[in-house]
Design an enzyme around this catalytic site. Structure first.
Site, short mmCIF file in Angstrom:
data_model
loop_
_atom_site.label_atom_id
_atom_site.label_comp_id
_atom_site.label_asym_id
_atom_site.label_seq_id
_atom_site.Cartn_x
_atom_site.Cartn_y
_atom_site.Cartn_z
N GLU A 111 20.82 -20.28 -11.15
CA GLU A 111 21.09 -20.24 -9.90
C GLU A 111 22.52 -20.32 -9.37
OE1 GLU A 111 19.11 -19.29 -7.08
OE2 GLU A 111 17.97 -18.79 -8.68
N SER A 372 -40.50 -15.46 11.27
CA SER A 372 -41.48 -16.34 11.30
C SER A 372 -40.78 -17.82 11.09
CB SER A 372 -42.54 -16.07 10.17
OG SER A 372 -43.21 -14.80 10.61
#
Length: 698
Positions: A111, A372
């Site tokens: 960098e 049901s």
């Protein structure tokens, strides 16, 4: 005319002619140099002043260390394992002296190779960037130093404008005026973004390699340093091959800078670096976190610091639930599952077959007809009204207010007991029971047990025509498992800071007796029979199970809900567009998914037998003139208007013996108020006489 001669020199000779005046261009250029030098000097002075002022206004080192953007939330399962990290993850702060040297060397090499020699801005890097711009026509190299990147990450944004770049230079110069090189590098390595929500080397090391940042090795350092250029492209969890390839470039750069030897770099095999596996297989847990985390706004409304949320989710059970839904849901259909512990803790939650494809949580948001499975409330109402599992009923064709329910296959069994009618899900019996106890009473029972959606009171409601949520139905069944006590689902046990400070702890809500325990016992009896010999046989797991199936018209929805060993679980399956699913029945795929999950969920729990002994109240064993009054202090109940009544706070009813109203009836009731139930119903409900057998149908 007099002739003008040149003046004589002192020695008697004539003077030389005057020098020619400079051209206008030379005069303009000279002025430009003077003004340029002046403006340059002013610019330098302005820059120095700006840097000095900025340096004085910068936050202190400790303040910069603690600053962060966004809130980090680490969500943990019941065993402490990490489910997901939301928001930026900063990990632990690693001091400069404890950062591995290979990590420092790798970052500087790739960098900012002249990091130790510039003042925050690298003129050589800027010139190189301009040359590349001229040659290629595009900006390929930014020329930003580590200090500039730190300034941008902390104080600015990524907008590519010259104004922002100028501010970045000033801030970078100010940072290096105020802090040492080591301090700037420490700040950078602990704050730079590495992708996947990870900020700083500790967070990146934990996310990608599963260990602390202080333990980073040379190959790991090469991979991490390579992420800064394009975090999303080179992330190991997104593209492991790209991350390894970029790591190789970093290694060669480190060799060029002399921080590692060629032989050391050659000995590194980046493909053998062990990386943390992607958690994509655990994506179903996001259904749970999507439901649980919004509750933090109620628990900690003002909090914005990093926190850890400790949940009730059991990783083993969650995987079993995910597999059960994915494995048994019919093709083209979705599925949902909710599983609660005795106290309401959510052990597993699945809101669909795949969270990545669809994050819609069907477990808590979808409303579907229960079929049901709704008969739970019908039979609870009947049991509370005085029926017992052994009471005889008649399964035969019946019409109620123009509505004629039919059994599956149009088969009718004649006189049977209540237990058998429930086990085989006889629609005609449910319709008769609902009509007898009152459809409003059934609706009140459902509301009492936690159903939050609108409920209709048409006769067909006894077969589940009202839409419900999965989590509400599971809550209702859990109340039966809890012997009639209320159960409130919850998913967060506690919330702490990342340093362990307790911010919130779950406090169990006081339970209420929603239904008498003998009613819950009778209902458990019915549901156990449904699993043993009835429609829910596919839900058997080798230990006692009580449950109920549910199937809607045209097989649009399939349900199974039940409990065993203290765990209550509900499963729903169907299509999002509510179209029919061929072959979908509650007793098939949903019941099998329930069994597959519950075998895992109950594996480490002792086998528990159900308490189905009917300990009937005195009023039901020995009926008298006040039989229907029951024992009013035993439990909460719902009045005729659907309101939940606390018996300890209601007004006392005046003794009918001392009513002096001359218009009152002999028994103390006003003549214009109709009797709540007819004598025939009261006699049968209190056991004075059995319901007479119906006349044979023609």
């Amino acid at each position: 005319m007099a002739r003008r001669d040149n003046p004589r020199r002192p020695d008697g000779g004539r003077s030389s002619p005057p020098a020619p005046r400079p051209s206008a261009l030379r005069r303009w250029f000279g002025r430009l140099l003077v003004w340029g030098a002046g403006f340059t000097l002013l610019g330098v002075v302005a820059l120095v002043v700006a840097v000095a002022v900025t340096a004085r206004s910068l936050p202190g080192y400790q303040e910069l260390k603690s600053s962060q953007t966004g809130q980090m939330i680490v969500v943990r399962a019941a065993d402490g394992s990490e489910i997901v990290t939301l928001g930026p993850s900063y990990g632990k702060w690693v001091p400069y002296e404890r950062i591995p040297q290979v990590m420092k060397d790798a970052m500087i090499s790739v960098e900012d190779r002249r990091y130790r020699s510039h003042w925050g801005v690298d003129p050589i890097g800027i010139v190189r960037s301009l040359m590349v711009r001229v040659e290629s026509g595009t900006w390929k190299q930014g020329g930003s130093t580590i200090t500039q990147q730190l300034a941008r990450n902390i104080f600015l944004n990524n907008t590519k404008t010259f104004g922002r770049k100028a501010r970045e230079w000033v801030l970078a110069l100010a940072l290096e005026q105020k802090f040492s090189k080591d301090q700037v590098l420490e700040l950078y390595l602990n704050k730079v973004y590495f992708g996947g929500g990870a900020y700083g080397i500790d967070s990146a090391a934990r996310k990608f390699f599963g260990h602390a940042g202080e333990e980073i090795t040379l190959p790991e350092a090469a991979i991490i340093a390579g992420l800064v250029k394009a975090p999303s492209r080179y992330s190991p969890t997104a593209d492991a091959d790209a991350a390894v390839g970029r790591g190789g470039v970093v290694l060669q750069t480190m060799v060029s800078n002399g921080v590692v030897t060629a032989s050391e770099a050659a000995a590194v095999d980046l493909k053998k670096v062990k990386m943390v596996e992607d958690r994509a297989s655990q994506n179903s847990a996001r259904y749970f976190t999507d439901w649980a985390l919004p509750q933090l706004d109620l628990f900690l409304p003002e909090n914005d610091q990093p926190i850890e949320v400790w949940t009730t989710l059991d990783p083993v059970m969650q995987r079993a639930a995910t597999n059960a839904i994915a494995g048994f849901a019919p093709k083209g259909a979705q599925g949902a599952l909710v599983s609660l512990d005795r106290d309401g803790a959510v052990l597993a939650m699945v809101g669909g077959t795949d969270y990545v494809t669809s994050n819609y949580n069907r477990a808590v948001n979808a409303v579907r007809q229960p079929g049901s499975a709704w008969k739970l409330f019908v039979y609870l109402s009947a049991l509370e009204a005085g029926y017992t599992p052994d009471d005889r009923v008649v399964d035969e064709p019946v019409t109620i207010d123009g509505w004629t329910p039919r059994n599956d296959g149009a088969r009718y069994a004649g006189e049977i007991d209540l237990r058998t009618a429930f086990a085989y899900s006889k629609n005609t019996v449910a319709a008769q029971l609902g009509n007898e106890v009152g459809f409003g009473s059934v609706a009140n029972m459902a509301r009492r047990l936690g159903i939050t959606t609108p409920i209709n009171t048409l006769p067909s409601m006894v077969l589940g025509s009202s839409d419900v949520r999965v989590i509400d139905m599971v809550r209702a069944f859990a109340a039966v498992q809890a012997k009639g006590m209320s159960v409130v689902p919850y998913g967060i046990r506690k919330v702490t800071t990342t340093d362990g400070e307790l911010l919130y702890s779950h406090r169990p809500e006081s339970s209420q007796q929603l239904i008498p325990n003998y009613v819950a016992a009778g209902m458990t009896d019915l549901m156990q029979t449904a699993v043993n010999i009835g429609t829910g046989r596919a839900a058997q797991i080798g230990r006692p199970v009580a449950g109920k199936t549910g199937t809607t018209t045209s097989n649009k929805d399939g349900w199974f809900l039940g409990f065993s060993s203290g765990i209550t679980t509900g499963v729903w399956m169907g299509r999002d567009d509510a179209k029919a699913v061929p072959g979908l029945q509650g007793g098939a795929a949903p019941a099998r998914a329930f069994a597959a999950y519950m075998k895992v969920a109950t594996a480490k729990r002792p086998v528990e037998k159900f308490d189905t002994e009917l300990k009937l109240p005195q009023w039901q064993l020995e009926p008298d003139d006040e039989a229907m009054l029951g024992s009013p202090d035993e439990y909460f109940y719902v009045d005729e208007q659907g309101n939940l009544v606390d018996p300890s706070r209601r007004e006392r009813v005046p003794d009918p013996q001392i009513i002096e109203d001359p218009d009152a009836s002999v028994e103390g009731m006003p003549p214009d108020v109709p009797q709540a139930a007819n004598d025939d119903f009261l006699n049968r409900a209190t056991g004075r006489q059995r319901p007479p057998p119906p006349l044979p149908s023609p």
